[in-house]
Design an enzyme around this catalytic site. Structure first.
Site, PDB file in Angstrom:
ATOM      1  CD  GLN A 233      -2.985   0.970   0.029  1.00  0.00           C
ATOM      2  OE1 GLN A 233      -3.350  -0.251  -0.129  1.00  0.00           O
ATOM      3  NE2 GLN A 233      -3.397   2.051  -0.496  1.00  0.00           N
ATOM      4  CB  ALA A 254      -6.132   3.817   2.009  1.00  0.00           C
ATOM      5  CB  SER A 259      -5.371   0.102   2.604  1.00  0.00           C
ATOM      6  OG  SER A 259      -5.686  -0.771   1.827  1.00  0.00           O
ATOM      7  CG  HIS A 261      -7.463  -3.714  -0.428  1.00  0.00           C
ATOM      8  ND1 HIS A 261      -8.232  -4.722  -0.817  1.00  0.00           N
ATOM      9  CD2 HIS A 261      -8.131  -2.587  -1.056  1.00  0.00           C
ATOM     10  CE1 HIS A 261      -9.012  -3.957  -2.045  1.00  0.00           C
ATOM     11  NE2 HIS A 261      -8.724  -2.687  -1.880  1.00  0.00           N
ATOM     12  CD  GLU A 317     -12.980   2.730  -3.746  1.00  0.00           C
ATOM     13  OE1 GLU A 317     -12.767   1.455  -3.138  1.00  0.00           O
ATOM     14  OE2 GLU A 317     -11.787   3.378  -4.012  1.00  0.00           O
ATOM     15  CD1 TRP A 319     -13.346  -1.691  -6.446  1.00  0.00           C
ATOM     16  CD2 TRP A 319     -14.658   0.024  -7.514  1.00  0.00           C
ATOM     17  NE1 TRP A 319     -12.604  -0.367  -6.419  1.00  0.00           N
ATOM     18  CE2 TRP A 319     -13.258   0.607  -7.155  1.00  0.00           C
ATOM     19  CE3 TRP A 319     -15.692   0.627  -8.393  1.00  0.00           C
ATOM     20  CZ2 TRP A 319     -13.005   1.783  -7.278  1.00  0.00           C
ATOM     21  CZ3 TRP A 319     -15.312   1.793  -8.321  1.00  0.00           C
ATOM     22  CH2 TRP A 319     -14.035   2.577  -7.886  1.00  0.00           C
ATOM     23  CG  HIS A 320     -13.570  -1.642  -1.054  1.00  0.00           C
ATOM     24  ND1 HIS A 320     -12.092  -1.736  -1.296  1.00  0.00           N
ATOM     25  CD2 HIS A 320     -13.969  -1.985  -0.025  1.00  0.00           C
ATOM     26  CE1 HIS A 320     -11.754  -1.883  -0.113  1.00  0.00           C
ATOM     27  NE2 HIS A 320     -12.822  -1.738   0.904  1.00  0.00           N
TER      28      HIS A 320
END
Length: 348
Positions: A233, A254, A259, A261, A317, A319-320
């Site tokens: 990241q 981020a 993040s 993720h 977003e 898609w997230h």
């Protein structure tokens, strides 16, 4: 390993099983548990209760998580105290209770790590309560008396909690790498065995169910990007900042530690209709529409919803998706809210 200073001493407390004549019932009488499985009431009382000077301590037969209140939460807290966790009996599933459950789960190889109390956790707690399982409270996840801060904001002390809040003000420890990362059995538009295929085990199970349901409905979901390390990241944000400037990059990317993720609970989802790209057009595909309508049924939320940029501090977003568990996901989606708003509501 989360490198925080350990504040909770190792404690091993063995509880004895209470067998009382007044608790016995006829052998034919059954009791229904949360999953609909019948268990013998007499055996249930003998195996899930332990002696106490004032009253018996009972493991609740219910799914409990942060924000829940009442007698069942109090019973759970009493059990956690008995096996050595230094928490207060507040009747509220608070931050300390979440910490204790998370640390307990981290010490068991066969438990999903969520910070939530469920049937599987109940079974292992019973073993600890009856002395069949050794527990060292705080050994894996040290208890933090006060929140720590770094240049990225408040450092999250319990990054394994499914409801952990990661945003511009709450950052993951730089050395946090989830110990339960797995690759879900879902389609990806690439064949390389990359870290971004991975998510944490609880999220992986839910993703598999969600993708299977979508396929049954004729919708072709593909995973594009899951787990992302702190270092990865950091590299990405630096590249975006160099290209568009830090201010612009901060709206859609981020900073390291901030993040989702890195939690291992997020997945970017894509579709053949947009050539497996990640962009705003995903919202208009049948995959994007299906995801928005059904993801909460599997414990996911659209983490950065439309018209909530002032709260999430990130652009929309579609898609997230982020795994938060079914209870929270349904409530957040129903109220058209965010994880920030949901967690704030639990404090009221």
């Amino acid at each position: 390993m989360i490198s925080f200073k350990k504040t909770v001493p190792a404690v091993l407390l063995t509880a004895t099983l209470a067998l009382s004549a007044c608790s016995s019932t006829s052998s034919g009488q059954n009791n229904q548990n949360d999953d609909g499985n019948s268990t013998n009431k007499q055996a249930d009382q003998q195996t899930k209760q332990t002696a106490s000077p004032n009253k018996q301590t009972t493991l609740p037969e219910a799914s409990l998580q942060k924000g829940d209140k009442g007698e069942k939460v109090a019973d759970l807290q009493q059990v956690l105290k008995k096996i050595g966790y230094p928490i207060k009996k507040t009747d509220i599933f608070d931050t300390d209770t979440t910490w204790a459950i998370t640390d307990f789960q981290l010490q068991q190889k066969k438990l999903d790590i969520t910070g939530m109390y469920d049937n599987e956790t109940e079974s292992f707690l019973h073993k600890a309560l009856t002395g069949k399982l050794q527990i060292d409270p705080g050994k894996v996840l040290p208890h933090m008396d006060k929140p720590q801060k770094d240049e990225h904001g408040v450092v999250i002390s319990n990054p394994y909690e499914i409801l952990s809040l990661v945003n511009k003000n709450h950052a993951l420890p730089s050395d946090f790498v989830p110990k339960d990362l797995v690759t879900p059995d879902i389609p990806f538009p690439f064949t390389e065995d990359l870290p971004k295929k991975q998510v944490r085990k609880p999220a992986a199970k839910a993703l598999e169910k969600m993708f299977a349901a979508a396929k049954k409905d004729g919708v072709n979901l593909y995973g594009q990007s899951g787990y992302r390390s702190y270092e990865r990241q950091e590299s990405l944000f630096s590249a975006y900042a160099e290209k568009d400037g830090k201010a612009a990059a901060n709206k859609y990317s981020a900073r390291p530690g901030q993040s989702e993720h890195q939690t291992g609970l997020a997945m970017d989802v894509t579709s053949p209709d947009i050539q497996f790209d990640i962009n705003e057009n995903f919202a208009n595909t049948k995959e994007g529409k299906w995801l928005a309508e059904h993801c909460d049924e599997y414990g996911f939320i659209i983490r950065y919803p439309k018209s909530k940029e002032d709260i999430t501090k990130y652009e929309y977003e579609a898609w997230h998706v982020r795994y938060v568990g079914k209870k929270a996901a349904k409530q957040i989606t129903k109220n058209n809210s965010t994880l920030e708003e949901y967690l704030q509501s639990l404090k009221k």
